[in-house]
Design an enzyme around this catalytic site. Sequence first.
Site, PDB file in Angstrom:
ATOM      1  N   HIS A  58       0.836  -1.188   0.000  1.00 36.06           N
ATOM      2  CA  HIS A  58       0.000   0.000   0.000  1.00 36.06           C
ATOM      3  C   HIS A  58       0.883   1.255   0.000  1.00 36.06           C
ATOM      4  CE1 HIS A  58      -3.762  -2.236   1.745  1.00 36.06           C
ATOM      5  NE2 HIS A  58      -3.289  -2.784   0.637  1.00 36.06           N
ATOM      6  N   GLU A  60       1.491   3.607   2.182  1.00 36.46           N
ATOM      7  CA  GLU A  60       2.335   3.863   3.338  1.00 36.46           C
ATOM      8  C   GLU A  60       3.620   3.036   3.284  1.00 36.46           C
ATOM      9  OE1 GLU A  60      -2.021   3.985   4.743  1.00 36.46           O
ATOM     10  OE2 GLU A  60      -0.802   2.962   3.243  1.00 36.46           O
ATOM     11  N   CYS A  95      -1.248  -1.596   7.452  1.00 37.74           N
ATOM     12  CA  CYS A  95      -0.326  -0.474   7.263  1.00 37.74           C
ATOM     13  C   CYS A  95      -0.048   0.233   8.586  1.00 37.74           C
ATOM     14  CB  CYS A  95      -0.910   0.513   6.254  1.00 37.74           C
ATOM     15  SG  CYS A  95      -0.987  -0.153   4.584  1.00 37.74           S
ATOM     16  N   ALA A 177     -25.820   5.257 -34.023  1.00 37.72           N
ATOM     17  CA  ALA A 177     -25.589   4.301 -35.119  1.00 37.72           C
ATOM     18  C   ALA A 177     -26.597   4.602 -36.218  1.00 37.72           C
ATOM     19  CB  ALA A 177     -25.744   2.861 -34.639  1.00 37.72           C
ATOM     20  N   TRP A 185     -16.423   4.522 -37.459  1.00 35.26           N
ATOM     21  CA  TRP A 185     -16.327   5.143 -36.136  1.00 35.26           C
ATOM     22  C   TRP A 185     -16.981   6.510 -36.194  1.00 35.26           C
ATOM     23  CZ3 TRP A 185     -14.888   1.937 -32.466  1.00 35.26           C
ATOM     24  CH2 TRP A 185     -14.039   0.886 -32.774  1.00 35.26           C
ATOM     25  N   ARG A 199     -11.972   2.956 -19.599  1.00 33.46           N
ATOM     26  CA  ARG A 199     -12.137   1.507 -19.350  1.00 33.46           C
ATOM     27  C   ARG A 199     -11.097   1.033 -18.347  1.00 33.46           C
ATOM     28  NH1 ARG A 199     -12.479  -1.657 -25.179  1.00 33.46           N
ATOM     29  NH2 ARG A 199     -14.462  -0.786 -25.938  1.00 33.46           N
ATOM     30  N   THR A 211     -25.003  -6.229 -28.197  1.00 35.31           N
ATOM     31  CA  THR A 211     -23.712  -5.731 -28.680  1.00 35.31           C
ATOM     32  C   THR A 211     -22.783  -6.884 -29.028  1.00 35.31           C
ATOM     33  OG1 THR A 211     -23.930  -3.715 -27.369  1.00 35.31           O
ATOM     34  CG2 THR A 211     -21.709  -4.329 -28.072  1.00 35.31           C
ATOM     35  N   LEU A 219     -13.794  -5.749 -26.019  1.00 37.84           N
ATOM     36  CA  LEU A 219     -14.026  -4.905 -24.839  1.00 37.84           C
ATOM     37  C   LEU A 219     -12.890  -5.015 -23.821  1.00 37.84           C
ATOM     38  CD1 LEU A 219     -17.876  -5.311 -24.358  1.00 37.84           C
ATOM     39  CD2 LEU A 219     -16.638  -3.252 -25.076  1.00 37.84           C
ATOM     40  N   ARG A 222      -6.720  -1.561 -24.758  1.00 37.92           N
ATOM     41  CA  ARG A 222      -5.592  -1.666 -25.668  1.00 37.92           C
ATOM     42  C   ARG A 222      -4.783  -0.371 -25.603  1.00 37.92           C
ATOM     43  NH1 ARG A 222      -9.911  -3.913 -27.971  1.00 37.92           N
ATOM     44  NH2 ARG A 222     -10.433  -2.155 -29.316  1.00 37.92           N
TER      45      ARG A 222
END
Length: 389
Positions: A58, A60, A95, A177, A185, A199, A211, A219, A222
């Site tokens: 963590h 600390e 911690c 769409a 796109w 994401r 979808t 999904l 990248r």
Amino acid sequence: MLAVSTPAAFSAVWQQALALARNAIDLSNPNPRVGCVIMSHERHVLGQGFTQQAGGPHAEVMALRDARAKGHPLAGATAYVTLEPCSHHGRTPPCCDALVEAGIAKVVVATEDPNPLVAGRGLARLRAAGIEVELLPPESEAALASRELNIGFFSRMVRGTPWVRMKMAASLDGTSALNNGASQWITGEAARTDGHAWRARACAVLTGIGTVMEDDPRLDVRLPDTTRQPHLVIVDSALATPLSARLFEPAPGGLPRQVWIYHAVLDAEKQAALAERGAIPIHMPGADNKVDLAAMLRDLAQREVNELHVEAGHKLNGSFLREGLVDELLVYLAPKLLGQGASLSNLGPLELLQDGVPLHFASIERVGEDLRIVARVQGHDAFLRTPHA
């Protein structure tokens, strides 16, 4: 070494601690994003760090290691931490114990940890060990910023559900769409890259079977510096997910992720086939042989999902919005007009203007040639101001 002695410099310490915490945005899930700065009695910065991947050290511990690596003595030092140090054995030791063993004299904390396993116990444990503890007022800038940075973690701990962020992309006239289904796109490359960054910060990405069938997406994230992949959630009431779907392909870099398929029907043969492909079918029936979306969110919280990133079609988007399950919209608008086609969601038709979903704009920014709007559903982030309500 940086010396800190003035009120402005004191504020700078919190800015640095929060900047460190932001380094953990796409790294520490499902743990909170925490930064720590350790200062000497003479107000010099000795060490700093932020929370690593789950199971790793963590903030600390990273700051203590940094100070020791530089040869700085820690006895009598002060630690500034953006979230209450943990007091329990989870994936790592407490911690609090590390701070005590290092000889830290004072710990200043931006905000309490809402985790019931901590929730003030960390502060009490430090005080019991003789360490001076200061907790910032809940309305202070650093406290608010820390909670905002960990909005999904606080949502899971306080509300028992993830923070649900719905991503949409459309033309300026709201077409997501064309009538023939073409959507790639609408927005430019910069917006698509930015979408991958959103994401990456989520614990899980969700889409619907529509979808999956229409676009066969992967999904995944990248981005060249990705160190983890968010899990994948499929809302598939009738268990129609093809076994050949691209979502089963290995993610870039071979990074692991789980695939959870929520369904309403029971089909032992298909469930077994999906499990053979590495998916985890989860039976979550609701009305009309559909998945119970509200129950699914509660289940995802139990699976340690803090932020849920929804990238679905207009039908599932509409279902989430109608049931009041969306907390935040992430909308990319392209500078073009496309006319008739699919809308962002099938929320309506509504009879009264006041029946619409009330939003407030959290941010509006240019991303490449496109516009990115982050809009929150009014009242859904109230728990950040009263985190223990």
